[in-house]
Design a protein around this motif. Structure first.
Motif, PDB file in Angstrom:
ATOM      1  N   ALA A 455       1.054  -1.515  -0.076  1.00 53.95           N
ATOM      2  CA  ALA A 455       0.415  -0.077  -0.399  1.00 53.95           C
ATOM      3  C   ALA A 455       1.299   1.165  -0.003  1.00 53.95           C
ATOM      4  CB  ALA A 455      -0.961   0.102   1.057  1.00 53.95           C
ATOM      5  N   TRP A 456       2.503   1.079   0.649  1.00 57.30           N
ATOM      6  CA  TRP A 456       3.046   2.357   0.610  1.00 57.30           C
ATOM      7  C   TRP A 456       4.297   2.111   0.197  1.00 57.30           C
ATOM      8  CZ3 TRP A 456       1.646   2.044   5.931  1.00 57.30           C
ATOM      9  CH2 TRP A 456       0.744   1.324   6.943  1.00 57.30           C
ATOM     10  N   PRO A 457       4.913   2.488  -0.821  1.00 64.80           N
ATOM     11  CA  PRO A 457       5.911   2.380  -2.089  1.00 64.80           C
ATOM     12  C   PRO A 457       6.590   3.042  -1.828  1.00 64.80           C
ATOM     13  CG  PRO A 457       3.793   2.872  -3.543  1.00 64.80           C
ATOM     14  CD  PRO A 457       3.093   2.355  -2.739  1.00 64.80           C
ATOM     15  N   SER A 458       6.537   4.031  -1.119  1.00 61.82           N
ATOM     16  CA  SER A 458       7.271   5.945  -1.228  1.00 61.82           C
ATOM     17  C   SER A 458       7.362   5.826   0.156  1.00 61.82           C
ATOM     18  CB  SER A 458       6.451   6.941  -1.550  1.00 61.82           C
ATOM     19  OG  SER A 458       5.459   6.772  -3.086  1.00 61.82           O
ATOM     20  N   LEU A 459       7.155   4.962   0.840  1.00 61.03           N
ATOM     21  CA  LEU A 459       7.773   4.740   2.265  1.00 61.03           C
ATOM     22  C   LEU A 459       8.791   4.795   2.441  1.00 61.03           C
ATOM     23  CD1 LEU A 459       5.602   4.128   5.429  1.00 61.03           C
ATOM     24  CD2 LEU A 459       6.229   1.681   4.859  1.00 61.03           C
ATOM     25  N   VAL A 460       9.283   5.761   3.602  1.00 65.07           N
ATOM     26  CA  VAL A 460      10.571   6.059   4.127  1.00 65.07           C
ATOM     27  C   VAL A 460      10.975   5.154   5.444  1.00 65.07           C
ATOM     28  CG1 VAL A 460      12.352   7.070   4.354  1.00 65.07           C
ATOM     29  CG2 VAL A 460      11.147   7.589   2.345  1.00 65.07           C
ATOM     30  N   SER A 461       9.975   5.465   5.876  1.00 70.30           N
ATOM     31  CA  SER A 461      10.484   4.923   7.324  1.00 70.30           C
ATOM     32  C   SER A 461       9.000   4.525   8.564  1.00 70.30           C
ATOM     33  CB  SER A 461      10.547   6.761   8.057  1.00 70.30           C
ATOM     34  OG  SER A 461      10.797   6.176   9.950  1.00 70.30           O
ATOM     35  N   LEU A 462       8.886   3.798   8.668  1.00 65.96           N
ATOM     36  CA  LEU A 462       8.190   3.143   9.032  1.00 65.96           C
ATOM     37  C   LEU A 462       7.967   2.585  11.420  1.00 65.96           C
ATOM     38  CD1 LEU A 462       4.888   1.311   8.985  1.00 65.96           C
ATOM     39  CD2 LEU A 462       6.207  -0.580   8.757  1.00 65.96           C
ATOM     40  N   GLU A 463       6.940   2.576  12.132  1.00 65.03           N
ATOM     41  CA  GLU A 463       6.990   2.092  13.045  1.00 65.03           C
ATOM     42  C   GLU A 463       6.135   1.495  13.780  1.00 65.03           C
ATOM     43  OE1 GLU A 463       9.036   3.748  17.395  1.00 65.03           O
ATOM     44  OE2 GLU A 463       8.765   5.375  15.800  1.00 65.03           O
ATOM     45  N   VAL A 464       5.822   0.776  14.163  1.00 59.27           N
ATOM     46  CA  VAL A 464       4.779  -0.079  15.058  1.00 59.27           C
ATOM     47  C   VAL A 464       5.082  -0.671  16.366  1.00 59.27           C
ATOM     48  CG1 VAL A 464       2.725  -2.033  14.327  1.00 59.27           C
ATOM     49  CG2 VAL A 464       3.767  -1.072  12.770  1.00 59.27           C
ATOM     50  N   LYS A 465       4.112  -0.139  16.807  1.00 61.50           N
ATOM     51  CA  LYS A 465       4.698  -0.439  18.647  1.00 61.50           C
ATOM     52  C   LYS A 465       3.346  -0.865  19.234  1.00 61.50           C
ATOM     53  CE  LYS A 465       7.542   3.328  19.366  1.00 61.50           C
ATOM     54  NZ  LYS A 465       7.609   4.593  20.019  1.00 61.50           N
ATOM     55  N   LEU A 466       2.916  -2.377  19.134  1.00 63.31           N
ATOM     56  CA  LEU A 466       1.853  -2.990  20.080  1.00 63.31           C
ATOM     57  C   LEU A 466       2.881  -3.464  21.743  1.00 63.31           C
ATOM     58  CD1 LEU A 466       1.647  -5.388  17.206  1.00 63.31           C
ATOM     59  CD2 LEU A 466      -0.104  -3.547  17.400  1.00 63.31           C
ATOM     60  N   PRO A 467       1.455  -3.264  22.439  1.00 58.81           N
ATOM     61  CA  PRO A 467       1.541  -3.723  23.850  1.00 58.81           C
ATOM     62  C   PRO A 467       2.045  -5.272  24.155  1.00 58.81           C
ATOM     63  CG  PRO A 467      -0.175  -3.660  23.398  1.00 58.81           C
ATOM     64  CD  PRO A 467      -0.013  -3.253  22.114  1.00 58.81           C
ATOM     65  N   ALA A 468       3.114  -6.501  24.130  1.00 60.28           N
ATOM     66  CA  ALA A 468       4.408  -7.337  25.045  1.00 60.28           C
ATOM     67  C   ALA A 468       2.768  -8.471  25.471  1.00 60.28           C
ATOM     68  CB  ALA A 468       5.245  -6.875  25.352  1.00 60.28           C
ATOM     69  N   CYS A 469       2.278  -7.494  26.060  1.00 63.79           N
ATOM     70  CA  CYS A 469       1.138  -8.320  27.082  1.00 63.79           C
ATOM     71  C   CYS A 469       0.492  -8.984  25.724  1.00 63.79           C
ATOM     72  CB  CYS A 469       0.782  -7.947  28.266  1.00 63.79           C
ATOM     73  SG  CYS A 469       0.266  -6.592  28.224  1.00 63.79           S
ATOM     74  N   SER A 470      -0.363  -8.003  25.022  1.00 66.19           N
ATOM     75  CA  SER A 470      -1.552  -8.847  24.594  1.00 66.19           C
ATOM     76  C   SER A 470      -1.684  -8.700  22.786  1.00 66.19           C
ATOM     77  CB  SER A 470      -2.041  -7.460  24.332  1.00 66.19           C
ATOM     78  OG  SER A 470      -1.575  -5.802  23.214  1.00 66.19           O
ATOM     79  N   ALA A 471       0.243  -8.589  22.332  1.00 64.87           N
ATOM     80  CA  ALA A 471       0.459  -9.783  21.053  1.00 64.87           C
ATOM     81  C   ALA A 471       0.558 -10.708  21.180  1.00 64.87           C
ATOM     82  CB  ALA A 471       1.519  -9.239  20.666  1.00 64.87           C
TER      83      ALA A 471
END
Length: 569
Positions: A455-471
């Motif tokens: 979906a994002w072919p021009s992406l330069v920076s990506l950051e995803v944060k999920l709570p460790a206890c709920s993943a």
């Protein structure tokens, strides 16, 4: 005699050039040597005209150019800079003014300026049945004021922290006397002040009004949290009408470009007055005013390009919200030049604010949505409204989904795609940050990573944060292959990854670690939520270095996410 001393020096010409020495006309006319005096050979070759009319060299001319002197002083090292500037101001007339300007340009508090004036003294007051000493304010005359303004006109930045205590009462008396004298003279205390940062924990806001001047460009005011805005009377105006802070700022500092207010509440209505024609950045902090009041103020700021506001405690306008996306907002001219928007709060006021943005150049937005229990889809709805209106201009998005901590988690997990899918329409997205602070279970699979990469072919920076206890489910390491294939400009990735590395077997899709033919430029990579064993680290590093040849694995090796062992690339 001076001339005789120079004549006896064998290298007088060299000495004179090296130290820019030029004989004084008074000394040379009365100190001419007699004709019979025998001079050294080097000086006999020079005529009297050559000795007395030595032109000023290029280095001497440099010190006469004010711009060059200021540029030289601006490169002084921070350590010991103040002492060096003091020395420069004392030893040279050419350096005095520039050095004093730099020395007084930034100030923390008014103590150095107040010390230039007479200090208040104690006076005994005798009353019936009471005898004690009180502080009497200093007497400010023309000479004291002239000395004060000689240094006050050099101040460009002021950081003032209002403190309370016995040690402050001397300076408060002096400051009050200065303010009264300046008010009588019709002038400003700091006439060339460009930036002010004011911190206070009391409800008295009268003190910083004396520093408001037409020269101000950046204003930061931090008052006690939760202090309601009380009517303010302009001390420099003959009118007795009380007004709000923003109305006062518009009159006294109309050229301000950056305004930050924290703990200062806005009134519900705004009176027609002068506009902030140059204001580009507005930070309001946490407010309790309705969105309509904020928009009424923003309507007087035609060049506003950056807005930051916390609407967590802002009331919801149910009449406006009920009209949905097709409503015609009353403030059509507000936020027409906005480029950066940072907003936090519940879904309803955020949607109301987004609907009011009429800027075709909105390129960056940061949302922190607190999703209540009765509106579980409110966060995705806000993001969907945003992307449907500004899909052509947005290139930087930061979304944070927050839920109240007292809510019980539902039994069924929710897919990460629910949070990311509203952003898939942003084909020109370059920087993306998605944070989910939720106690409910979240499932993030390889297909979700591939969907983001496609979906994002021009992406330069990506950051995803999920709570460790709920993943409950996380993507495998081979899901990163989608970024190497679809995002050639990607430079930085931070992503939660599963601890299981069985997907690196040759039979799994994308597990074959072929070298990247295009020399992918990914440099920064962080795999969160995992700590690989030494054996698994060899396989993971082999896969990463062949997929992303330029990746830097040193931070993960230093933190223990990867273990080097005997691995050699």
């Amino acid at each position: 005699m001076l001339f005789k001393a120079v004549a006896e020096f064998p290298d007088a010409g060299i000495y004179r050039k090296r130290f820019w020495w030029q004989p004084s006309p008074v000394i040379t006319t009365v100190s001419q040597p007699p004709a019979t005096t025998q001079l050294p050979a080097q000086l006999r070759q020079l005529s009297d005209a050559t000795m007395l009319d030595i032109p000023m060299n290029a280095i001497q001319h440099v010190w006469m150019i004010d711009e060059i002197v200021r540029n030289i002083l601006a490169h002084l090292p921070p350590i010991g800079c103040s002492r060096t500037l003091v020395s420069c101001a004392r030893v040279s007339k050419a350096l005095s003014e520039p050095a004093l300007d730099m020395l007084w340009s930034k100030m923390t508090g008014m103590h150095p300026l107040c010390e230039l004036l007479p200090q208040p003294c104690e006076e005994s007051v005798d009353r019936p049945g009471d005898s004690h000493a009180v502080l009497a304010g200093p007497v400010i005359d023309d000479a004291c004021w002239s000395r004060f303004t000689h240094y006050a006109r050099r101040v460009r930045k002021l950081h003032y922290h209002c403190r309370e205590g016995l040690s402050e009462r001397f300076y408060q008396r002096t400051f009050a006397a200065l303010a009264n004298y300046a008010m009588r003279m019709g002038v400003h205390l700091l006439p060339r002040l460009e930036e002010i940062t004011w911190l206070q924990s009391s409800q008295d806001v009268e003190q910083y009004l004396h520093f408001l001047s037409p020269s101000l460009r950046r204003i930061t005011i931090y008052a006690q949290a939760g202090t309601p805005e009380s009517p303010i009377r302009d001390p420099g105006s003959e009118s007795r009408e009380d007004t709000g802070l923003l109305d006062l700022l518009r009159r006294r500092s109309p050229a301000v470009e950056e305004l930050s207010l924290e703990g200062v509440e806005l009134s519900g209505t705004v009176k027609p007055c002068l506009t902030f024609g140059r204001l580009r950045s507005l930070y309001l902090g946490s407010v309790t005013a309705p969105v309509s009041a904020i928009l009424s103020y923003c309507a007087t700021m035609p060049n506003l390009s950056s807005l930051s506001v916390d609407l967590t405690h802002s009331p919801v306008s149910f009449a406006t919200f009920g009209k949905g996306r097709h409503m015609l907002h009353a403030h059509e001219s507000a936020l027409s030049s906005l480029q950066v928007l940072r907003v936090a709060g519940t879904p309803a006021p955020i949607e109301e604010l987004i609907l009011a943005v009429q800027s075709p150049s909105l390129r960056s937005i940061s949302l922190s949505v607190t999703v209540p229990e009765h509106d579980r889809d409110g966060g995705a709805r806000c993001v969907g409204l945003l992307t449907s209106r500004f899909a052509a201009s947005l290139d930087t998005v930061r979304v944070e989904y927050r839920r109240p901590t007292e809510r019980l988690p539902p039994p069924a997990p929710r897919s990460f795609t629910h949070y990311a899918q509203p952003l898939f329409v942003l084909r020109g997205l370059r920087k993306c940050n998605i944070t989910v602070e939720d106690s409910m279970s979240i499932s993030m699979t390889d297909s979700a990573v591939r969907a983001m990469a496609e979906a994002w072919p021009s992406l330069v920076s990506l950051e995803v944060k999920l709570p460790a206890c709920s993943a409950v489910d996380l993507p495998s390491i081979v899901a990163l292959q989608a970024f190497a294939r679809c995002c050639p400009d990607l430079v930085s990735v931070r992503l939660p990854i599963s601890q299981d590395v069985s997907a690196l077997d040759a039979g799994e899709p994308g597990a074959v670690s072929k070298p990247c033919s295009g020399q992918h430029g990914l440099r920064t990579l962080w795999l969160s939520g995992v700590y690989f064993t030494q054996q698994d680290s060899r396989r993971v590093m082999h896969y990463l270095t062949r997929t992303f040849p330029r990746v830097d694995l040193v931070p993960m090796l230093a933190s223990g996410v990867l273990r080097s062992g005997m691995y050699v690339v």
